[in-house]
Design a protein around this motif. Structure first.
Motif, PDB file in Angstrom:
ATOM      1  N   PRO A   1       0.848  -1.185   0.000  1.00  0.00           N
ATOM      2  CA  PRO A   1       0.000   0.000   0.000  1.00  0.00           C
ATOM      3  C   PRO A   1       0.891   1.244   0.000  1.00  0.00           C
ATOM      4  O   PRO A   1       1.679   1.459   0.922  1.00  0.00           O
ATOM      5  CB  PRO A   1      -0.805  -0.098   1.301  1.00  0.00           C
TER       6      PRO A   1
ATOM      7  N   ALA B   1      -0.508   4.316  -1.503  1.00  0.00           N
ATOM      8  CA  ALA B   1      -1.409   5.309  -2.098  1.00  0.00           C
ATOM      9  C   ALA B   1      -1.776   6.443  -1.151  1.00  0.00           C
ATOM     10  O   ALA B   1      -2.571   7.305  -1.501  1.00  0.00           O
ATOM     11  CB  ALA B   1      -2.675   4.612  -2.594  1.00  0.00           C
ATOM     12  N   GLY B   2      -1.204   6.440   0.049  1.00  0.00           N
ATOM     13  CA  GLY B   2      -1.549   7.482   1.024  1.00  0.00           C
ATOM     14  C   GLY B   2      -0.949   8.829   0.641  1.00  0.00           C
ATOM     15  O   GLY B   2       0.011   8.911  -0.125  1.00  0.00           O
ATOM     16  N   LEU B   3      -1.530   9.875   1.192  1.00  0.00           N
ATOM     17  CA  LEU B   3      -1.066  11.232   0.864  1.00  0.00           C
ATOM     18  C   LEU B   3       0.071  11.691   1.770  1.00  0.00           C
ATOM     19  O   LEU B   3       0.799  12.623   1.433  1.00  0.00           O
ATOM     20  CB  LEU B   3      -2.240  12.211   0.970  1.00  0.00           C
ATOM     21  N   GLY B   4       0.205  11.056   2.922  1.00  0.00           N
ATOM     22  CA  GLY B   4       1.254  11.476   3.847  1.00  0.00           C
ATOM     23  C   GLY B   4       0.961  12.833   4.467  1.00  0.00           C
ATOM     24  O   GLY B   4       1.837  13.694   4.555  1.00  0.00           O
TER      25      GLY B   4
ATOM     26  N   ARG C   1       0.425  13.706   7.548  1.00  0.00           N
ATOM     27  CA  ARG C   1       1.172  14.018   8.767  1.00  0.00           C
ATOM     28  C   ARG C   1       2.633  14.355   8.461  1.00  0.00           C
ATOM     29  O   ARG C   1       3.274  15.080   9.194  1.00  0.00           O
ATOM     30  CB  ARG C   1       1.079  12.850   9.767  1.00  0.00           C
TER      31      ARG C   1
ATOM     32  N   LYS D   1       3.649  10.435   0.299  1.00  0.00           N
ATOM     33  CA  LYS D   1       4.728   9.960   1.189  1.00  0.00           C
ATOM     34  C   LYS D   1       5.618   8.889   0.562  1.00  0.00           C
ATOM     35  O   LYS D   1       6.844   8.935   0.703  1.00  0.00           O
ATOM     36  CB  LYS D   1       4.109   9.447   2.485  1.00  0.00           C
TER      37      LYS D   1
ATOM     38  N   ALA E   1      -0.091  -0.431  -4.679  1.00  0.00           N
ATOM     39  CA  ALA E   1      -1.242   0.480  -4.789  1.00  0.00           C
ATOM     40  C   ALA E   1      -0.721   1.906  -4.665  1.00  0.00           C
ATOM     41  O   ALA E   1      -0.069   2.256  -3.679  1.00  0.00           O
ATOM     42  CB  ALA E   1      -2.254   0.186  -3.682  1.00  0.00           C
TER      43      ALA E   1
ATOM     44  N   ALA F   1      -9.572   5.103  -1.110  1.00  0.00           N
ATOM     45  CA  ALA F   1      -9.651   6.207  -0.150  1.00  0.00           C
ATOM     46  C   ALA F   1      -8.965   5.875   1.172  1.00  0.00           C
ATOM     47  O   ALA F   1      -8.309   6.721   1.781  1.00  0.00           O
ATOM     48  CB  ALA F   1     -11.110   6.562   0.086  1.00  0.00           C
TER      49      ALA F   1
ATOM     50  N   SER G   1      -7.076   0.286  -0.518  1.00  0.00           N
ATOM     51  CA  SER G   1      -5.896   0.072  -1.373  1.00  0.00           C
ATOM     52  C   SER G   1      -5.459  -1.392  -1.336  1.00  0.00           C
ATOM     53  O   SER G   1      -5.136  -1.978  -2.373  1.00  0.00           O
ATOM     54  CB  SER G   1      -4.740   0.973  -0.908  1.00  0.00           C
TER      55      SER G   1
ATOM     56  N   ASP H   1       3.684  -1.853   4.232  1.00  0.00           N
ATOM     57  CA  ASP H   1       3.602  -0.406   4.018  1.00  0.00           C
ATOM     58  C   ASP H   1       4.845   0.137   3.317  1.00  0.00           C
ATOM     59  O   ASP H   1       5.972  -0.083   3.792  1.00  0.00           O
ATOM     60  CB  ASP H   1       3.522   0.330   5.367  1.00  0.00           C
ATOM     61  N   ALA H   2       4.633   0.919   2.250  1.00  0.00           N
ATOM     62  CA  ALA H   2       5.762   1.616   1.622  1.00  0.00           C
ATOM     63  C   ALA H   2       6.417   2.558   2.621  1.00  0.00           C
ATOM     64  O   ALA H   2       7.603   2.886   2.491  1.00  0.00           O
ATOM     65  CB  ALA H   2       5.257   2.419   0.425  1.00  0.00           C
TER      66      ALA H   2
ATOM     67  N   LYS I   1       7.684   3.083  11.077  1.00  0.00           N
ATOM     68  CA  LYS I   1       6.950   3.720   9.973  1.00  0.00           C
ATOM     69  C   LYS I   1       7.294   5.204   9.896  1.00  0.00           C
ATOM     70  O   LYS I   1       7.238   5.911  10.905  1.00  0.00           O
ATOM     71  CB  LYS I   1       5.441   3.546  10.174  1.00  0.00           C
TER      72      LYS I   1
HETATM   73  N1  CTP Z   1      -2.033   3.935   2.220  1.00  0.00           N
HETATM   74  C1  CTP Z   1      -2.645   3.525   1.024  1.00  0.00           C
HETATM   75  N2  CTP Z   1      -3.881   4.018   0.678  1.00  0.00           N
HETATM   76  C2  CTP Z   1      -4.522   4.897   1.473  1.00  0.00           C
HETATM   77  C3  CTP Z   1      -3.918   5.313   2.696  1.00  0.00           C
HETATM   78  C4  CTP Z   1      -2.663   4.806   3.047  1.00  0.00           C
HETATM   79  O1  CTP Z   1      -2.075   2.727   0.279  1.00  0.00           O
HETATM   80  N3  CTP Z   1      -5.701   5.359   1.101  1.00  0.00           N
HETATM   81  C5  CTP Z   1      -0.691   3.431   2.549  1.00  0.00           C
HETATM   82  C6  CTP Z   1       0.337   4.553   2.713  1.00  0.00           C
HETATM   83  O2  CTP Z   1       0.841   4.948   1.427  1.00  0.00           O
HETATM   84  C7  CTP Z   1       1.377   3.937   3.619  1.00  0.00           C
HETATM   85  C8  CTP Z   1       0.576   2.908   4.436  1.00  0.00           C
HETATM   86  O3  CTP Z   1      -0.698   2.777   3.796  1.00  0.00           O
HETATM   87  O4  CTP Z   1       2.404   3.250   2.906  1.00  0.00           O
HETATM   88  C9  CTP Z   1       0.433   3.329   5.880  1.00  0.00           C
HETATM   89  O5  CTP Z   1      -0.377   4.488   5.978  1.00  0.00           O
HETATM   90  P1  CTP Z   1       0.047   5.853   6.666  1.00  0.00           P
HETATM   91  O6  CTP Z   1       1.343   5.728   7.359  1.00  0.00           O
HETATM   92  O7  CTP Z   1      -1.134   6.368   7.407  1.00  0.00           O
HETATM   93  O8  CTP Z   1       0.351   6.783   5.370  1.00  0.00           O
HETATM   94  P2  CTP Z   1      -0.510   7.968   4.786  1.00  0.00           P
HETATM   95  O9  CTP Z   1      -1.954   7.632   4.844  1.00  0.00           O
HETATM   96  O10 CTP Z   1       0.090   8.306   3.472  1.00  0.00           O
HETATM   97  O11 CTP Z   1      -0.159   9.158   5.814  1.00  0.00           O
HETATM   98  P3  CTP Z   1      -1.175  10.122   6.601  1.00  0.00           P
HETATM   99  O12 CTP Z   1      -2.119   9.206   7.356  1.00  0.00           O
HETATM  100  O13 CTP Z   1      -0.287  10.931   7.480  1.00  0.00           O
HETATM  101  O14 CTP Z   1      -1.875  10.938   5.537  1.00  0.00           O
END
Ligand code: CTP
Ligand code: MG
Length: 230
Positions: free
Chosen positions: A8, A10-13, A15, A22, A54, A83, A88, A108-109, A211
């Motif tokens: 996974p 696809a997160g926005l990062g 934080r 991210k 993802a 979302a 993802s 987790d990436a 992480k």
């Molecule tokens: N991730 C994902 N799809 C999402 C949300 C998270 O694939 N809709 C992935 C992130 O890219 C990350 C992993 O899940 O590799 C762990 O999530 P987290 O550390 O929370 O990353 P983010 O959601 O990107 O960061 P934040 O919550 O700060 O926005």
């Protein structure tokens, strides 16, 4: 039999902040995602056959070009993420081959420096018959449960608490069943297996498997990389 690794990414990062998602932020000149892919490939005993990554929708082609040189003989599949993290993972799981895979890792990436031993420990436990396996480390803070008003409800005995990392490893049919059910509020994949009443096995994780979440974590990541490169 081989392993498939769902990543996974696809997160926005939010934080972490910054311009790029991210997983594409760099440490030591390479993205967290590239470090994560390299780390998984270093776990040779896992017999990796395929990566399913993802990514943020719209970045599929760019990420494919970025990762291609690092995947080597391992098949590289890219999917637009959803979302929530569980969305993802579910979307990536649909691309995991139905046959020839005896273990699916979800990693987790955002955890770029997991030692190969941890990955191999997870895969070995799945192959030894545990349907769901998670790497864990002891917690160092005292953890309290609190109510909505901020009052302490109780203090669980710390010796019974662990912090959970990835990669988490699963028997493929179980992971599919887990993601077919209710995924609301799940912060990891093992939780979905717990909801099915399946016993989840722990193995020893590593401090290096932390992480990257907040800006300061990038400093720790740089220092781990510098240590490894000397
Ligand atoms: N991730 C994902 N799809 C999402 C949300 C998270 O694939 N809709 C992935 C992130 O890219 C990350 C992993 O899940 O590799 C762990 O999530 P987290 O550390 O929370 O990353 P983010 O959601 O990107 O960061 P934040 O919550 O700060 O926005
Ligand atoms: Mg998140």
């Amino acid at each position: 039999m081989s392993t498939a690794a769902i990543i996974p990414a696809a997160g926005l990062g939010l934080r972490l902040g910054g311009e790029a998602p991210k997983a594409l932020r760099e440490v030591g000149g390479e993205s967290l995602l590239v470090h994560a892919i390299r780390g998984l490939r270093a776990a040779t005993a896992a017999d990796l056959a395929c990566f399913v990554v993802a990514v943020p929708p719209g970045t599929e082609d760019d990420v494919r070009k970025l990762l291609d040189p690092y995947a080597g003989p391992v098949a590289l599949l890219i999917v637009a993420g959803g979302a929530e993290r569980t969305d993802s993972v579910r979307l990536a799981l649909e691309l995991v081959p139905e046959h020839g895979i005896d273990c699916v890792l979800v990693h987790d990436a955002a955890r770029p420096f997991v030692p190969a031993e941890v990955i191999e420990r997870v895969v070995a436990a799945v192959r030894a018959g545990a349907p769901a396996v998670i790497p864990v480390v002891p917690v160092t803070d005292t953890i309290k449960r609190v109510d909505a008003a901020g009052l302490v409800v109780d203090t669980p005995d710390r010796s019974t608490l662990v912090a959970v990392q990835t990669p988490q490893g699963f028997e493929p049919t179980l992971l599919r069943r887990a993601h077919n059910g209710d995924t609301a509020g799940a912060t990891d994949d093992a939780m979905l297996c717990e909801r099915l009443g399946v016993a989840v096995q722990t193995v020893e994780g590593s401090q290096d498997a932390f992480k990257v979440t907040r800006p300061r974590d990038l400093i720790l990541a740089e220092s781990i990389l510098a240590e490894r490169r000397t």
